[in-house]
Enzyme design. Structure first.
Site, PDB file in Angstrom:
ATOM      1  N   ARG A  88       4.634  26.151  94.771  1.00  0.00           N
ATOM      2  CA  ARG A  88       3.400  26.959  94.741  1.00  0.00           C
ATOM      3  C   ARG A  88       2.564  26.664  95.981  1.00  0.00           C
ATOM      4  O   ARG A  88       2.305  25.512  96.309  1.00  0.00           O
ATOM      5  CB  ARG A  88       2.588  26.626  93.483  1.00  0.00           C
ATOM      6  CG  ARG A  88       1.177  27.194  93.442  1.00  0.00           C
ATOM      7  CD  ARG A  88       1.158  28.651  93.042  1.00  0.00           C
ATOM      8  NE  ARG A  88      -0.153  29.266  93.182  1.00  0.00           N
ATOM      9  CZ  ARG A  88      -1.051  29.375  92.217  1.00  0.00           C
ATOM     10  NH1 ARG A  88      -0.801  28.898  91.020  1.00  0.00           N
ATOM     11  NH2 ARG A  88      -2.199  29.972  92.442  1.00  0.00           N
ATOM     12  N   ARG A  97       3.262  34.068  92.936  1.00  0.00           N
ATOM     13  CA  ARG A  97       3.473  32.628  92.834  1.00  0.00           C
ATOM     14  C   ARG A  97       4.723  32.293  92.029  1.00  0.00           C
ATOM     15  O   ARG A  97       5.067  32.999  91.084  1.00  0.00           O
ATOM     16  CB  ARG A  97       2.260  31.939  92.234  1.00  0.00           C
ATOM     17  CG  ARG A  97       1.867  32.504  90.895  1.00  0.00           C
ATOM     18  CD  ARG A  97       0.425  32.287  90.569  1.00  0.00           C
ATOM     19  NE  ARG A  97      -0.398  33.195  91.333  1.00  0.00           N
ATOM     20  CZ  ARG A  97      -1.567  33.642  90.950  1.00  0.00           C
ATOM     21  NH1 ARG A  97      -2.083  33.253  89.835  1.00  0.00           N
ATOM     22  NH2 ARG A  97      -2.244  34.476  91.682  1.00  0.00           N
ATOM     23  N   ASP A 100       2.404  29.355  88.003  1.00  0.00           N
ATOM     24  CA  ASP A 100       0.961  29.248  87.818  1.00  0.00           C
ATOM     25  C   ASP A 100       0.737  28.572  86.472  1.00  0.00           C
ATOM     26  O   ASP A 100       1.225  29.062  85.449  1.00  0.00           O
ATOM     27  CB  ASP A 100       0.330  30.652  87.828  1.00  0.00           C
ATOM     28  CG  ASP A 100      -1.177  30.621  87.765  1.00  0.00           C
ATOM     29  OD1 ASP A 100      -1.781  29.666  88.290  1.00  0.00           O
ATOM     30  OD2 ASP A 100      -1.763  31.560  87.209  1.00  0.00           O
ATOM     31  N   ASP A 102      -2.373  27.135  84.143  1.00  0.00           N
ATOM     32  CA  ASP A 102      -3.823  27.082  83.965  1.00  0.00           C
ATOM     33  C   ASP A 102      -4.166  26.299  82.709  1.00  0.00           C
ATOM     34  O   ASP A 102      -3.606  26.557  81.638  1.00  0.00           O
ATOM     35  CB  ASP A 102      -4.418  28.485  83.836  1.00  0.00           C
ATOM     36  CG  ASP A 102      -4.447  29.256  85.136  1.00  0.00           C
ATOM     37  OD1 ASP A 102      -4.514  28.614  86.202  1.00  0.00           O
ATOM     38  OD2 ASP A 102      -4.407  30.493  85.084  1.00  0.00           O
TER      39      ASP A 102
END
Length: 171
Positions: A88, A97, A100, A102
């Protein structure tokens, strides 16, 4: 789930071997804690960012953080390290990407400082987060607003969020 020390982690990929990145990330999350649940894999169109991106695979994991990852900043750093291990790069906001990750929520914790906001500030506006979240934490409520994830999904609508038949494989 309110008050418990479990984390909700969003996973996404739209570059390279999307399914391979998602599968490896799910396995690698075990280095940060116990993966209690994984949602189905969803395919979604990109939101924001440069034009011409490929569709995303998205999912949400429910994680019991291991010792050393109970604090939001430590868990976020662990997630960022996994992203970097998958190649990334952060050059353009919301660009394509490989991976990812989160940190959506960590129990009832509320953190607002530069580089770290928990709960995730845009999660209640994103169907690609809410649909898989409801699979792993159907009763989850935002600790600030009290809004249920199901209510937020009804408000945002789920157009363009498609549950796939793809499998996580053996974990």
């Amino acid at each position: 789930m309110s008050g418990e020390a479990t984390a909700l982690i969003a996973l996404g990929s739209n570059l390279g071997d999307r399914l391979g990145h998602m599968r490896r990330a799910a396995l690698e999350l075990a280095g940060l804690g116990e993966v209690l649940a994984l949602s189905s894999l969803y395919e979604t169109e990109p939101v924001g960012g440069p034009a011409g991106q490929q569709p995303y695979l998205n999912a949400v994991a429910l994680l019991a953080p291991a010792n050393g990852y109970e604090e939001p900043a430590a868990l976020l750093e662990g997630l960022l390290a996994l992203e970097r291990a998958h190649g990334r790069e952060r050059e353009v906001r919301w660009e394509a990407r490989t991976l990812d990750l989160d940190l959506l929520a960590l129990g009832d914790r509320i953190v607002n400082r530069e580089g770290l906001s928990v709960p995730h500030p845009r999660m209640m506006e994103r169907a690609f987060v809410l649909a898989p979240l409801l699979e792993v934490a159907p009763d989850w409520r935002h600790p600030v607003t009290g809004e249920a994830a199901g209510e937020a999904l009804r408000r945002t609508g789920s157009s363009g969020v498609v549950r796939t038949g793809l499998q996580w494989g053996s974990r």
